[in-house]
Design a protein around this motif. Structure first.
Motif, PDB file in Angstrom:
ATOM      1  N   GLU A   5      16.713   0.863  -9.689  1.00 57.99           N
ATOM      2  CA  GLU A   5      15.838   0.311  -8.060  1.00 57.99           C
ATOM      3  C   GLU A   5      15.166  -1.632  -8.781  1.00 57.99           C
ATOM      4  O   GLU A   5      15.154  -0.881 -10.179  1.00 57.99           O
ATOM      5  N   ILE A   6      15.726  -2.480  -8.707  1.00 56.60           N
ATOM      6  CA  ILE A   6      15.071  -3.001  -9.044  1.00 56.60           C
ATOM      7  C   ILE A   6      13.909  -3.808  -7.697  1.00 56.60           C
ATOM      8  O   ILE A   6      12.905  -4.835  -8.091  1.00 56.60           O
ATOM      9  N   VAL A   7      13.707  -3.317  -6.940  1.00 53.72           N
ATOM     10  CA  VAL A   7      12.807  -3.597  -5.673  1.00 53.72           C
ATOM     11  C   VAL A   7      11.702  -2.869  -5.647  1.00 53.72           C
ATOM     12  O   VAL A   7      13.207  -1.748  -4.794  1.00 53.72           O
ATOM     13  N   LYS A   8      10.507  -2.528  -5.277  1.00 52.02           N
ATOM     14  CA  LYS A   8       9.658  -1.118  -4.694  1.00 52.02           C
ATOM     15  C   LYS A   8       8.679  -1.617  -3.965  1.00 52.02           C
ATOM     16  O   LYS A   8       7.334  -2.322  -4.943  1.00 52.02           O
ATOM     17  N   LEU A   9       8.700  -1.766  -2.796  1.00 51.66           N
ATOM     18  CA  LEU A   9       7.316  -2.139  -2.032  1.00 51.66           C
ATOM     19  C   LEU A   9       7.081  -0.615  -1.823  1.00 51.66           C
ATOM     20  O   LEU A   9       7.685   0.120  -0.887  1.00 51.66           O
ATOM     21  N   ASN A  10       5.267  -0.115  -1.397  1.00 50.06           N
ATOM     22  CA  ASN A  10       4.708   0.927  -1.869  1.00 50.06           C
ATOM     23  C   ASN A  10       3.660   0.917  -0.917  1.00 50.06           C
ATOM     24  O   ASN A  10       2.840  -0.076  -1.694  1.00 50.06           O
ATOM     25  N   GLY A  11       3.577   0.539   0.261  1.00 47.93           N
ATOM     26  CA  GLY A  11       2.377   0.904   1.782  1.00 47.93           C
ATOM     27  C   GLY A  11       1.770  -0.352   1.927  1.00 47.93           C
ATOM     28  O   GLY A  11       1.183  -0.737   1.977  1.00 47.93           O
ATOM     29  N   VAL A  12       3.299  -0.962   1.458  1.00 47.22           N
ATOM     30  CA  VAL A  12       3.088  -2.928   1.745  1.00 47.22           C
ATOM     31  C   VAL A  12       2.044  -3.399   3.227  1.00 47.22           C
ATOM     32  O   VAL A  12       2.940  -2.675   4.300  1.00 47.22           O
ATOM     33  N   LYS A  14       0.463  -6.909   5.215  1.00 50.62           N
ATOM     34  CA  LYS A  14       0.459  -8.539   4.770  1.00 50.62           C
ATOM     35  C   LYS A  14      -0.175  -8.943   5.939  1.00 50.62           C
ATOM     36  O   LYS A  14       0.256  -9.234   7.617  1.00 50.62           O
ATOM     37  N   ARG A  15      -1.908  -9.119   6.042  1.00 51.25           N
ATOM     38  CA  ARG A  15      -2.827  -9.736   7.168  1.00 51.25           C
ATOM     39  C   ARG A  15      -2.745 -11.355   6.885  1.00 51.25           C
ATOM     40  O   ARG A  15      -3.235 -11.155   5.606  1.00 51.25           O
ATOM     41  N   PHE A  16      -2.590 -12.370   7.694  1.00 55.20           N
ATOM     42  CA  PHE A  16      -3.783 -13.183   8.334  1.00 55.20           C
ATOM     43  C   PHE A  16      -4.651 -13.720   8.803  1.00 55.20           C
ATOM     44  O   PHE A  16      -4.730 -13.408  10.191  1.00 55.20           O
ATOM     45  N   PRO A  17      -5.537 -14.217   8.540  1.00 52.43           N
ATOM     46  CA  PRO A  17      -7.070 -14.248   8.811  1.00 52.43           C
ATOM     47  C   PRO A  17      -6.060 -15.553  10.557  1.00 52.43           C
ATOM     48  O   PRO A  17      -5.140 -16.060  10.532  1.00 52.43           O
ATOM     49  N   SER A  18      -6.569 -15.099  11.843  1.00 52.24           N
ATOM     50  CA  SER A  18      -5.883 -15.417  12.528  1.00 52.24           C
ATOM     51  C   SER A  18      -7.752 -16.038  13.671  1.00 52.24           C
ATOM     52  O   SER A  18      -8.496 -14.936  14.315  1.00 52.24           O
ATOM     53  N   GLY A  19      -8.744 -17.291  13.718  1.00 53.78           N
ATOM     54  CA  GLY A  19     -10.110 -16.645  13.986  1.00 53.78           C
ATOM     55  C   GLY A  19     -10.242 -16.142  13.453  1.00 53.78           C
ATOM     56  O   GLY A  19     -10.371 -16.357  12.546  1.00 53.78           O
ATOM     57  N   LYS A  20     -11.247 -15.435  14.492  1.00 50.34           N
ATOM     58  CA  LYS A  20     -12.744 -14.006  13.695  1.00 50.34           C
ATOM     59  C   LYS A  20     -11.650 -13.778  13.654  1.00 50.34           C
ATOM     60  O   LYS A  20     -13.022 -12.311  13.262  1.00 50.34           O
ATOM     61  N   THR A  21     -10.597 -12.919  13.785  1.00 52.89           N
ATOM     62  CA  THR A  21     -10.013 -11.799  13.413  1.00 52.89           C
ATOM     63  C   THR A  21      -8.382 -11.583  12.232  1.00 52.89           C
ATOM     64  O   THR A  21      -8.868 -12.575  11.374  1.00 52.89           O
ATOM     65  N   GLU A  22      -8.245 -11.144  12.473  1.00 54.55           N
ATOM     66  CA  GLU A  22      -6.744 -10.726  11.788  1.00 54.55           C
ATOM     67  C   GLU A  22      -5.338 -10.577  12.380  1.00 54.55           C
ATOM     68  O   GLU A  22      -6.033  -9.844  13.318  1.00 54.55           O
ATOM     69  N   PHE A  23      -4.762 -11.687  12.190  1.00 52.36           N
ATOM     70  CA  PHE A  23      -3.043 -11.533  12.394  1.00 52.36           C
ATOM     71  C   PHE A  23      -2.455 -10.373  10.879  1.00 52.36           C
ATOM     72  O   PHE A  23      -2.170 -11.002   9.958  1.00 52.36           O
ATOM     73  N   THR A  24      -1.424  -8.855  11.984  1.00 57.98           N
ATOM     74  CA  THR A  24      -1.023  -8.288  10.598  1.00 57.98           C
ATOM     75  C   THR A  24       0.346  -8.169  10.854  1.00 57.98           C
ATOM     76  O   THR A  24       1.388  -7.978  11.729  1.00 57.98           O
ATOM     77  N   ALA A  25       0.599  -8.906  10.272  1.00 60.30           N
ATOM     78  CA  ALA A  25       2.528  -9.010   9.906  1.00 60.30           C
ATOM     79  C   ALA A  25       3.109  -7.841   9.649  1.00 60.30           C
ATOM     80  O   ALA A  25       4.437  -7.990   9.426  1.00 60.30           O
ATOM     81  N   LEU A  26       2.334  -7.421   8.577  1.00 65.76           N
ATOM     82  CA  LEU A  26       3.673  -6.165   8.011  1.00 65.76           C
ATOM     83  C   LEU A  26       2.654  -4.714   7.761  1.00 65.76           C
ATOM     84  O   LEU A  26       1.026  -4.947   7.798  1.00 65.76           O
ATOM     85  N   SER A  27       2.899  -4.062   8.084  1.00 64.35           N
ATOM     86  CA  SER A  27       2.274  -2.584   8.897  1.00 64.35           C
ATOM     87  C   SER A  27       3.275  -1.595   7.841  1.00 64.35           C
ATOM     88  O   SER A  27       4.250  -0.958   7.901  1.00 64.35           O
ATOM     89  N   HIS A  28       2.318  -1.244   6.900  1.00 66.07           N
ATOM     90  CA  HIS A  28       3.001  -0.168   5.575  1.00 66.07           C
ATOM     91  C   HIS A  28       4.444   0.206   5.810  1.00 66.07           C
ATOM     92  O   HIS A  28       5.049   1.063   5.957  1.00 66.07           O
ATOM     93  N   ILE A  29       5.206  -1.023   4.479  1.00 71.03           N
ATOM     94  CA  ILE A  29       6.654  -1.053   4.668  1.00 71.03           C
ATOM     95  C   ILE A  29       6.076  -0.656   3.314  1.00 71.03           C
ATOM     96  O   ILE A  29       5.754  -0.791   2.404  1.00 71.03           O
ATOM     97  N   ASP A  30       7.441   0.348   3.129  1.00 65.66           N
ATOM     98  CA  ASP A  30       7.875   1.698   2.302  1.00 65.66           C
ATOM     99  C   ASP A  30       8.984   1.231   2.161  1.00 65.66           C
ATOM    100  O   ASP A  30      10.706   1.821   2.981  1.00 65.66           O
ATOM    101  N   LEU A  31       9.663   0.397   0.830  1.00 63.34           N
ATOM    102  CA  LEU A  31      11.504   0.057   0.646  1.00 63.34           C
ATOM    103  C   LEU A  31      11.489   0.078  -0.433  1.00 63.34           C
ATOM    104  O   LEU A  31      10.884  -0.405  -1.528  1.00 63.34           O
TER     105      LEU A  31
END
Length: 230
Positions: A5-12, A14-31
């Motif tokens: 195994e050379i790449v392991k993503l656990n519970g990833v 990723k959120r980005f600011p979007s005005g006064k809120t956040e934009f969720t680009a990735l949700s619970h990535i396990d790969l």
């Protein structure tokens, strides 16, 4: 295949600011990815493919969760440590080629080696070998403006492979190519995967690329919808 195994993503996430809120680009990535895989992140624009590729490539970090790449936890790396990981362990291929127009093919490929401690003779040997892999030794003194789109992308592959990285990340590598060149580009990468055992992870929605993949991870709205071994 290396299998380790050379790449392991656990519970990833990723959120980005979007005005006064956040934009969720990735949700619970396990790969996870083993050495020697030829895999693709597939989905429509906005599905999170490039964001995920950027995290695997240590160009970005998760908002939550962990990303371990080539034995390093991306979350914990300094800018310098992340740059070293990319310089020695990861090759990048983009849809826009990103070649330096004032330099010829040789210089564009050699550029990837200049930060490594290597003699000029060793650099030359590796550059010419990489150009031989992609069938461009006859274009060594040509500048990008004199090349076709397919040839430019083959130079980009040589630049990514000249370091002998364990991992290559290809973000929509066929997007600017016609059908014939798309097939040739992916066939070249498939051959390098077989011959050198290099792991390739694509971001794509191109059917021409998908038919060569051994594993397809379908993303939708930032989540893994399906993970299929072909």
């Amino acid at each position: 295949m290396e299998n380790k195994e050379i790449v392991k993503l656990n519970g990833v996430y990723k959120r980005f600011p979007s005005g006064k809120t956040e934009f969720t680009a990735l949700s619970h990535i396990d790969l996870s990815f083993a050495g020697g895989e030829f895999a693709g992140l597939v989905g429509p624009s906005g599905s999170g493919k490039t964001t995920l590729l950027n995290i695997i490539g240590s160009l970005d970090v998760p908002t939550e969760g962990t990303a371990d790449v080539l034995g390093k936890r991306v979350n914990d790396l300094s800018h310098k440590e992340a740059a070293l990981l990319r310089n020695y362990g990861i090759g990048f291929i983009f849809q826009t080629y990103n070649l330096l127009p004032v330099y010829d093919v040789y210089d564009n490929v050699e550029f990837a080696l200049l930060l490594q401690k290597m003699s000029p003779n060793e650099r030359k040997r590796q550059v010419m070998e990489a150009l031989d892999w992609v069938g461009l030794t006859d274009k060594v003194h040509s500048r990008p403006a004199a090349l076709s789109g397919g040839e430019c992308q083959r130079v980009a592959i040589a630049r990514a492979m000249v370091k002998r990285p364990r991992l290559v990340l290809a973000d929509e590598p066929s997007a600017n190519l016609d059908s014939k060149n798309s097939h040739r580009i992916v066939q070249t990468m498939k051959q390098l995967n077989r011959d050198l055992g290099t792991t390739f992870i694509f971001s794509t929605h191109d059917e021409k690329v998908m038919q060569y993949l051994d594993r397809i991870i379908y993303l939708k709205d930032g989540e893994v919808e399906r993970d299929v071994v072909v």
